[in-house]
Design an enzyme around this catalytic site. Sequence first.
Site, short mmCIF file in Angstrom:
data_model
loop_
_atom_site.label_atom_id
_atom_site.label_comp_id
_atom_site.label_asym_id
_atom_site.label_seq_id
_atom_site.Cartn_x
_atom_site.Cartn_y
_atom_site.Cartn_z
N GLY A 131 3.94 3.43 0.40
CA GLY A 131 4.31 3.88 -0.92
C GLY A 131 5.10 2.81 -1.65
O GLY A 131 5.66 1.90 -1.03
N CYS A 132 5.14 2.90 -2.98
CA CYS A 132 5.88 1.88 -3.73
C CYS A 132 7.38 2.00 -3.50
O CYS A 132 8.06 0.99 -3.25
CB CYS A 132 5.55 1.97 -5.21
N TRP A 133 7.92 3.22 -3.54
CA TRP A 133 9.36 3.38 -3.36
C TRP A 133 9.86 2.95 -1.97
O TRP A 133 10.90 2.30 -1.85
CB TRP A 133 9.77 4.83 -3.64
#
Length: 308
Positions: A115-117
């Site tokens: 995921g990006c986060w």
Amino acid sequence: MAPKIFIDGEHGTTGLQIRTLLADRRNVEVISVPADKRKDRDARAEFLNAADIAILCLPDDAAKESVSLIENDTTRVIDASTAHRVAEGWTYGFPELDAAQMDAVRAAKRVANPGCWPQGPIAMLRPLVTAGLLPADYPVTVNGISGYSGGGRPMMEDYVEKGSAAPGFLPYGLSLKHKHVPEIRAYAKLGHDPIMQPAVGNFAQGMITVVPLQLGHLSRVPTGAEMHEAIADHYAGLGGGVVEVAPLAEIERSDEINPEIYNGTNRMRLHVFANDQRAQALLVAVYDNLGKGASGAAVQNMDLMLGL
């Protein structure tokens, strides 16, 4: 003959960016379901089984369905959804995770795109936990800001429609049930769930993630220089990675702490800021939520898997 790449969900935000990144490539062939059969299960199954690598840009349940439609032992998968990130039998697609991860991605049949986060916090915390500078039970908090493209099509359409009237800073995930928490815990080697407080800004893409550290209660308090050295040594020992560490500096602000500075790339830059007298530190990661965070990460993993 060039390897065949099928993007299942190519018309979503991540899929469209992957198509753009591959548009001028001659060492892969992108194959696509005809527009009128995009939701036809049998047509998708045909293309999934014809691909050398299938990249899934779908909601979790649809991604699981796509995997179930693969009936051969030759199609390899990169899943950009949340469905398989901590699942048994799947390789986590963050090649800079440790010295062995790049080879693990190269050899994998099933890769779960990060995921990006989570990528920024994992990139900063894992070297510190591995080096013993932070205990695994440290009470981690993650905050930051991402462009509205990270919220998918509904959020993008809402922000574009509102224009300058859209919120410049909008916290979300206030139920403390963010879907990325298990991923951060697992790959940062944490003993319990971190608190995650994300926010979205009125810009299309790019992000900053921040991990604040109160260190005074630790039995052995690491200095900023020690933390910076551990993180820098981790990435210096990796060949072919795209994560870099900024020099340790005592500053009030920097133009490089800008969520949009690396847009259109899959670069990630890590910063360590510390006040040793106060036993406090900030770990800051700057990257593109679609570049290193989603689409660019998928292409990086694809290249590793194909030896390109």
